[in-house]
Write a protein that holds these residues in place. Structure first.
Motif, mmCIF file in Angstrom:
data_model
loop_
_atom_site.group_PDB
_atom_site.id
_atom_site.type_symbol
_atom_site.label_atom_id
_atom_site.label_comp_id
_atom_site.label_asym_id
_atom_site.label_seq_id
_atom_site.Cartn_x
_atom_site.Cartn_y
_atom_site.Cartn_z
ATOM 1 N N THR A 143 0.807 -1.071 0.105
ATOM 2 C CA THR A 143 0.057 -0.121 -0.031
ATOM 3 C C THR A 143 1.028 1.224 0.163
ATOM 4 O O THR A 143 1.963 1.355 0.713
ATOM 5 C CB THR A 143 -0.905 -0.083 1.401
ATOM 6 N N PRO A 144 0.492 2.169 -0.804
ATOM 7 C CA PRO A 144 1.343 3.485 -0.779
ATOM 8 C C PRO A 144 1.332 4.033 0.537
ATOM 9 O O PRO A 144 0.245 3.967 1.323
ATOM 10 C CB PRO A 144 0.652 4.141 -1.740
ATOM 11 N N LEU A 145 2.388 4.916 0.735
ATOM 12 C CA LEU A 145 2.484 5.482 2.256
ATOM 13 C C LEU A 145 1.320 6.623 2.085
ATOM 14 O O LEU A 145 1.184 7.234 1.054
ATOM 15 C CB LEU A 145 3.759 6.082 2.441
ATOM 16 N N PRO A 146 0.949 6.795 3.220
ATOM 17 C CA PRO A 146 -0.165 8.097 3.269
ATOM 18 C C PRO A 146 0.448 9.436 2.940
ATOM 19 O O PRO A 146 1.725 9.638 2.968
ATOM 20 C CB PRO A 146 -0.517 8.265 4.806
ATOM 21 N N GLU A 147 -0.413 10.287 2.383
ATOM 22 C CA GLU A 147 0.276 11.550 1.946
ATOM 23 C C GLU A 147 0.607 12.654 3.177
ATOM 24 O O GLU A 147 -0.240 12.621 3.958
ATOM 25 C CB GLU A 147 -0.571 12.187 1.061
ATOM 26 N N GLY A 148 1.767 13.298 3.180
ATOM 27 C CA GLY A 148 1.866 14.260 4.189
ATOM 28 C C GLY A 148 2.530 14.140 5.561
ATOM 29 O O GLY A 148 2.089 12.871 6.035
ATOM 30 N N ILE A 149 2.960 14.880 6.179
ATOM 31 C CA ILE A 149 3.383 14.583 7.451
ATOM 32 C C ILE A 149 2.563 14.426 8.566
ATOM 33 O O ILE A 149 2.779 13.314 9.411
ATOM 34 C CB ILE A 149 4.433 15.640 7.934
ATOM 35 N N GLU A 150 1.345 15.007 8.583
ATOM 36 C CA GLU A 150 0.193 14.353 9.357
ATOM 37 C C GLU A 150 -0.084 12.989 9.580
ATOM 38 O O GLU A 150 -0.253 12.172 10.324
ATOM 39 C CB GLU A 150 -0.877 15.231 9.213
ATOM 40 N N ALA A 151 -0.729 12.688 8.428
ATOM 41 C CA ALA A 151 -1.127 11.296 8.070
ATOM 42 C C ALA A 151 0.164 10.188 8.241
ATOM 43 O O ALA A 151 -0.250 9.141 8.866
ATOM 44 C CB ALA A 151 -1.618 11.219 6.694
ATOM 45 N N GLN A 152 1.326 10.617 7.800
ATOM 46 C CA GLN A 152 2.355 9.726 8.101
ATOM 47 C C GLN A 152 2.718 9.370 9.465
ATOM 48 O O GLN A 152 3.036 8.386 10.252
ATOM 49 C CB GLN A 152 3.595 10.143 7.191
ATOM 50 N N THR A 153 2.764 10.705 10.136
ATOM 51 C CA THR A 153 3.021 10.615 11.910
ATOM 52 C C THR A 153 1.691 9.897 12.461
ATOM 53 O O THR A 153 2.205 9.019 13.249
ATOM 54 C CB THR A 153 3.110 12.097 12.406
ATOM 55 N N HIS A 154 0.537 9.893 12.300
ATOM 56 C CA HIS A 154 -0.199 9.048 12.820
ATOM 57 C C HIS A 154 -0.249 7.668 12.311
ATOM 58 O O HIS A 154 -0.430 6.694 13.358
ATOM 59 C CB HIS A 154 -1.931 9.711 12.495
ATOM 60 N N LYS A 155 0.073 7.368 11.365
ATOM 61 C CA LYS A 155 0.354 5.884 11.035
ATOM 62 C C LYS A 155 1.410 5.355 11.615
ATOM 63 O O LYS A 155 1.392 4.200 11.938
ATOM 64 C CB LYS A 155 0.176 5.774 9.455
ATOM 65 N N THR A 156 2.517 6.285 11.800
ATOM 66 C CA THR A 156 3.832 5.724 12.578
ATOM 67 C C THR A 156 3.290 5.389 13.859
ATOM 68 O O THR A 156 3.854 4.313 14.405
ATOM 69 C CB THR A 156 4.699 6.689 12.196
ATOM 70 N N PHE A 157 2.469 6.304 14.521
ATOM 71 C CA PHE A 157 2.051 5.997 15.691
ATOM 72 C C PHE A 157 1.284 4.651 16.076
ATOM 73 O O PHE A 157 1.211 4.016 16.892
ATOM 74 C CB PHE A 157 1.583 7.357 16.510
ATOM 75 N N ASP A 158 0.338 4.785 15.060
ATOM 76 C CA ASP A 158 -0.450 3.527 14.867
ATOM 77 C C ASP A 158 0.172 2.129 15.218
ATOM 78 O O ASP A 158 0.354 1.234 15.852
ATOM 79 C CB ASP A 158 -1.423 3.404 13.841
ATOM 80 N N ASN A 159 1.308 2.074 14.203
ATOM 81 C CA ASN A 159 2.297 1.139 14.181
ATOM 82 C C ASN A 159 3.128 0.594 15.452
ATOM 83 O O ASN A 159 3.339 -0.318 15.730
ATOM 84 C CB ASN A 159 3.182 1.120 12.973
ATOM 85 N N LEU A 160 3.376 1.879 16.068
ATOM 86 C CA LEU A 160 4.032 1.799 17.189
ATOM 87 C C LEU A 160 3.343 1.287 18.140
ATOM 88 O O LEU A 160 3.717 0.381 19.183
ATOM 89 C CB LEU A 160 4.836 3.216 17.752
ATOM 90 N N LEU A 161 1.969 1.770 18.400
ATOM 91 C CA LEU A 161 1.127 1.217 19.385
ATOM 92 C C LEU A 161 0.833 -0.238 19.183
ATOM 93 O O LEU A 161 0.483 -0.854 20.235
ATOM 94 C CB LEU A 161 -0.049 2.175 19.371
ATOM 95 N N THR A 162 0.727 -0.683 18.257
ATOM 96 C CA THR A 162 0.517 -1.995 17.749
ATOM 97 C C THR A 162 1.639 -2.961 18.458
ATOM 98 O O THR A 162 1.489 -3.934 19.092
ATOM 99 C CB THR A 162 0.369 -2.443 16.457
#
Length: 134
Positions: free
Chosen positions: A44-63
């Protein structure tokens, strides 16, 4: 000192290189830097922009933390890497503060870098401590 434990966790993104999601020894948990990668469909392509990428990165860390029975309250240190430091630093800090409210912020280093895997804009890693560790 005990022997280290190496953790690969279901639901976390597939590693982009040869590493474990986390390594643990004597109550210290070192969580590998996570990217804004979809953990279900790797391509899946990475989300666009720093906001979406930061939230997705935190989602993965929380997992990863949740898979180890931990949460953000156990994080004692973080490192963040930004590929466009001057453009994204303020926005990143505002988002970061949503996850770590004042009075409960771990030690942190934030580094500007010229590139990250998958052309990500952000990567974050954690050091956590188990509450019952001696």
């Amino acid at each position: 000192m005990s022997m280290p434990q190496y953790h690969m966790l279901a639901g976390a993104p597939k590693p982009v290189a040869p590493f474990s999601h986390a390594c643990e020894i004597d109550g210290w948990v070192f969580v590998t830097g996570q990217l804004p990668i979809d953990p279900i469909v790797d391509e899946t392509p990475l989300p666009e922009g720093i906001e979406a990428q930061t939230h997705k990165t935190f989602d993965n860390l929380l997992t990863v933390l949740k898979g180890l029975g931990l949460g953000l309250e156990n994080v004692v240190s973080t490192r963040a890497f930004l590929t466009d430091f001057y453009r994204d630093y303020e926005t990143f800090n505002a988002l970061y503060a949503e996850y770590f409210p004042e009075g409960r912020r771990p030690a942190r280093t934030c580094i500007g870098t010229n590139g990250l895997a998958r052309h990500a804009l952000v990567e974050i890693d954690f050091v956590a401590r188990r509450p019952d560790a001696a």
